[in-house]
Design an enzyme around this catalytic site. Structure first.
Site, PDB file in Angstrom:
ATOM      1  N   GLU A  25     -27.440  -5.358  28.146  1.00  0.00           N
ATOM      2  CA  GLU A  25     -26.924  -4.683  26.950  1.00  0.00           C
ATOM      3  C   GLU A  25     -27.778  -3.470  26.579  1.00  0.00           C
ATOM      4  O   GLU A  25     -28.907  -3.314  27.068  1.00  0.00           O
ATOM      5  CB  GLU A  25     -26.852  -5.651  25.759  1.00  0.00           C
ATOM      6  CG  GLU A  25     -28.202  -6.212  25.340  1.00  0.00           C
ATOM      7  CD  GLU A  25     -28.256  -6.637  23.877  1.00  0.00           C
ATOM      8  OE1 GLU A  25     -27.888  -5.845  22.986  1.00  0.00           O
ATOM      9  OE2 GLU A  25     -28.707  -7.777  23.629  1.00  0.00           O
ATOM     10  N   LYS A  87     -24.541   1.395  16.732  1.00  0.00           N
ATOM     11  CA  LYS A  87     -24.561   0.018  17.240  1.00  0.00           C
ATOM     12  C   LYS A  87     -23.110  -0.434  17.304  1.00  0.00           C
ATOM     13  O   LYS A  87     -22.432  -0.517  16.276  1.00  0.00           O
ATOM     14  CB  LYS A  87     -25.375  -0.854  16.279  1.00  0.00           C
ATOM     15  CG  LYS A  87     -25.311  -2.339  16.566  1.00  0.00           C
ATOM     16  CD  LYS A  87     -26.080  -3.129  15.500  1.00  0.00           C
ATOM     17  CE  LYS A  87     -25.713  -4.586  15.536  1.00  0.00           C
ATOM     18  NZ  LYS A  87     -26.253  -5.315  14.375  1.00  0.00           N
ATOM     19  N   VAL A 107     -24.264  -7.772  22.270  1.00  0.00           N
ATOM     20  CA  VAL A 107     -23.873  -8.841  23.190  1.00  0.00           C
ATOM     21  C   VAL A 107     -22.346  -8.895  23.290  1.00  0.00           C
ATOM     22  O   VAL A 107     -21.780  -8.978  24.389  1.00  0.00           O
ATOM     23  CB  VAL A 107     -24.461 -10.197  22.731  1.00  0.00           C
ATOM     24  CG1 VAL A 107     -23.826 -11.362  23.490  1.00  0.00           C
ATOM     25  CG2 VAL A 107     -25.980 -10.197  22.905  1.00  0.00           C
ATOM     26  N   ASP A 139     -21.700 -13.897   6.816  1.00  0.00           N
ATOM     27  CA  ASP A 139     -22.245 -13.101   7.918  1.00  0.00           C
ATOM     28  C   ASP A 139     -22.410 -13.955   9.173  1.00  0.00           C
ATOM     29  O   ASP A 139     -23.370 -14.708   9.325  1.00  0.00           O
ATOM     30  CB  ASP A 139     -23.587 -12.463   7.516  1.00  0.00           C
ATOM     31  CG  ASP A 139     -24.059 -11.436   8.541  1.00  0.00           C
ATOM     32  OD1 ASP A 139     -23.471 -11.380   9.648  1.00  0.00           O
ATOM     33  OD2 ASP A 139     -24.993 -10.684   8.232  1.00  0.00           O
ATOM     34  N   SER A 141     -22.151 -13.402  13.335  1.00  0.00           N
ATOM     35  CA  SER A 141     -22.089 -12.347  14.349  1.00  0.00           C
ATOM     36  C   SER A 141     -20.827 -12.435  15.201  1.00  0.00           C
ATOM     37  O   SER A 141     -20.399 -13.520  15.605  1.00  0.00           O
ATOM     38  CB  SER A 141     -23.305 -12.440  15.272  1.00  0.00           C
ATOM     39  OG  SER A 141     -23.175 -11.492  16.313  1.00  0.00           O
ATOM     40  N   ASP A 143     -20.789 -11.781  18.101  1.00  0.00           N
ATOM     41  CA  ASP A 143     -21.205 -12.316  19.410  1.00  0.00           C
ATOM     42  C   ASP A 143     -20.630 -13.716  19.639  1.00  0.00           C
ATOM     43  O   ASP A 143     -20.277 -14.082  20.767  1.00  0.00           O
ATOM     44  CB  ASP A 143     -22.740 -12.421  19.501  1.00  0.00           C
ATOM     45  CG  ASP A 143     -23.435 -11.068  19.523  1.00  0.00           C
ATOM     46  OD1 ASP A 143     -22.751 -10.030  19.619  1.00  0.00           O
ATOM     47  OD2 ASP A 143     -24.693 -11.063  19.440  1.00  0.00           O
ATOM     48  N   LYS A 160     -32.596 -16.207  17.532  1.00  0.00           N
ATOM     49  CA  LYS A 160     -33.828 -16.054  16.772  1.00  0.00           C
ATOM     50  C   LYS A 160     -33.749 -16.845  15.469  1.00  0.00           C
ATOM     51  O   LYS A 160     -32.673 -16.983  14.887  1.00  0.00           O
ATOM     52  CB  LYS A 160     -33.993 -14.567  16.441  1.00  0.00           C
ATOM     53  CG  LYS A 160     -35.405 -14.083  16.552  1.00  0.00           C
ATOM     54  CD  LYS A 160     -35.468 -12.582  16.439  1.00  0.00           C
ATOM     55  CE  LYS A 160     -35.899 -12.001  17.754  1.00  0.00           C
ATOM     56  NZ  LYS A 160     -35.659 -10.592  17.892  1.00  0.00           N
TER      57      LYS A 160
HETATM   58  N1  PSU Z   1     -31.043 -10.694  18.273  1.00  0.00           N
HETATM   59  C1  PSU Z   1     -32.206 -10.428  18.898  1.00  0.00           C
HETATM   60  N2  PSU Z   1     -32.361  -9.229  19.537  1.00  0.00           N
HETATM   61  C2  PSU Z   1     -31.361  -8.286  19.551  1.00  0.00           C
HETATM   62  C3  PSU Z   1     -30.123  -8.582  18.899  1.00  0.00           C
HETATM   63  C4  PSU Z   1     -30.008  -9.798  18.275  1.00  0.00           C
HETATM   64  O1  PSU Z   1     -33.100 -11.257  18.891  1.00  0.00           O
HETATM   65  O2  PSU Z   1     -31.556  -7.198  20.132  1.00  0.00           O
HETATM   66  C5  PSU Z   1     -29.012  -7.562  18.930  1.00  0.00           C
HETATM   67  C6  PSU Z   1     -28.030  -7.860  20.078  1.00  0.00           C
HETATM   68  O3  PSU Z   1     -27.507  -6.651  20.556  1.00  0.00           O
HETATM   69  C7  PSU Z   1     -26.949  -8.670  19.378  1.00  0.00           C
HETATM   70  C8  PSU Z   1     -26.883  -7.966  18.048  1.00  0.00           C
HETATM   71  O4  PSU Z   1     -25.716  -8.656  20.040  1.00  0.00           O
HETATM   72  O5  PSU Z   1     -28.234  -7.674  17.734  1.00  0.00           O
HETATM   73  C9  PSU Z   1     -26.250  -8.821  16.984  1.00  0.00           C
HETATM   74  O6  PSU Z   1     -26.031  -8.065  15.843  1.00  0.00           O
HETATM   75  P1  PSU Z   1     -25.197  -8.693  14.625  1.00  0.00           P
HETATM   76  O7  PSU Z   1     -26.060  -9.788  14.087  1.00  0.00           O
HETATM   77  O8  PSU Z   1     -25.030  -7.556  13.684  1.00  0.00           O
HETATM   78  O9  PSU Z   1     -23.907  -9.183  15.201  1.00  0.00           O
HETATM   79 MN    MN Z   2     -23.405  -9.624  10.936  1.00  0.00          MN
END
Ligand code: PSU
Ligand code: MN
Length: 301
Positions: A25, A87, A107, A139, A141, A143, A160
């Site tokens: 990614e 992003k 992701v 919220d 993701s 993903d 994480k």
């Molecule tokens: N978590 C990590 N490192 C990262 C990301 C998440 O520990 O780099 C990045 C990845 O690209 C993941 C994105 O797909 O953040 C998720 O963002 P959001 O929570 O806004 O969906």
């Molecule tokens: Mn989000």
């Protein structure tokens, strides 16, 4: 091939010859680490995948083209521009593509483009998940939704602990996404090897990982598979150090009212600042570790 997709000659040849390819990614480059360590890490990850006999395909949106197999120049560009690059998650693709803009793929979008290109294995650091407090913020993701619908195996070091790991596992269960621990029964939590939560299945070999993904696809079941690969012991962080940084970062984000797509990059950056070079080194090492496993697994398909 669809007119929006652009696959590098090297990746195209590897796919045509049935050689192993691993997707990577680009949000981790632009939003996940500071420059220049982000670019150095991206290049080291690519080299590691080559060392293990596979071809790396770093994925991004370049001038509106869904690109599988970025050049070193494109990686440098994304890394240097950092958070000034959009992003890009699933909802961002239509407008970015129509406007011929750049985007760093999360992701979710990396899975979408990998699947379009015919790449089955993807290595990264951490995935997005259900955030703490999601019962009021909603919220969650994108993903997780992508894992539910797009046929790509994602190799990560676990979600994480900025997230609610218990709710993340519940969500993945509802969506029918297998959560596998590589060589472990316990879900790893990115910087640490332990979360206190179990995975669905422990798998000990790349071959068995590939067989499970293959079976899923051949049965026509939608979606991917989440492989969680614990950070090597020697690079893992003391749980109290990292948890304190996470709590402080979350409190600060709350105070500043940060939300939406900004929250994850904010927390990643804040934790890196609070823990100094230690967490960045851990982050780099776990990505390299995932790249090795992904390359070995891609070779088994
Ligand atoms: N978590 C990590 N490192 C990262 C990301 C998440 O520990 O780099 C990045 C990845 O690209 C993941 C994105 O797909 O953040 C998720 O963002 P959001 O929570 O806004 O969906
Ligand atoms: Mn989000």
């Amino acid at each position: 091939m669809n007119k929006y997709l652009s696959i590098s000659p090297e990746v195209q040849q590897a796919l045509a010859a049935g050689r192993p390819v691993v997707a990577l990614e680009s949000t981790i480059i632009s939003h996940g680490m500071p420059y220049p360590q982000n670019v150095e890490t991206a290049m080291r990850v690519e080299q590691t995948i080559r060392d293990y006999g596979a071809v790396p395909a770093t994925i991004a949106i370049i001038g509106g083209q869904l690109t599988a197999g970025c050049t070193p120049q494109q990686i440098e560009h994304l890394g240097r521009k950092g958070t000034a690059v959009t992003k890009a998650s699933r909802r961002d693709l239509p407008v970015l593509v129509a406007r011929h803009e750049d985007g760093a793929t999360t992701v979710a979008t990396t899975m979408i483009i990998a699947a379009m290109a015919g790449i089955r294995v993807f290595a990264t650091g951490g995935i997005g998940g259900v955030h703490r407090g999601a019962e009021t913020t909603m919220d969650i993701s994108a993903d997780l939704e992508e894992l539910a619908q797009t046929p790509v195996m994602v190799v990560c070091a676990g979600p994480k602990a900025i997230l609610d790991l218990r709710l993340t596992l519940e969500y993945l269960e509802t969506k029918g996404v297998p959560v596998v621990g590589y060589g472990t029964d316990e879900l790893p939590a990115f910087y640490t090897r332990h979360s206190g939560y179990g995975v669905d299945y422990r798998i000990d070999t790349p071959q068995e990982l590939a067989q499970a993904m293959q079976a899923k696809m051949e049965m026509g079941l939608r979606g991917g598979m989440l492989v969680t690969n614990p950070i090597p012991e020697e690079f893992s962080m003391p749980a109290d150090v990292i948890n304190q940084a996470i709590d402080q970062a979350l409190a600060e984000a709350d105070r500043l009212g940060i939300h939406g797509k900004e929250i994850t990059p904010y927390l990643l950056d804040k934790i890196q600042q609070l823990t100094g070079g230690d967490s960045l080194e851990a982050n780099i090492q776990l990505v390299l570790n995932n790249a090795r496993l992904a390359a070995r697994t891609a070779a088994c398909f």
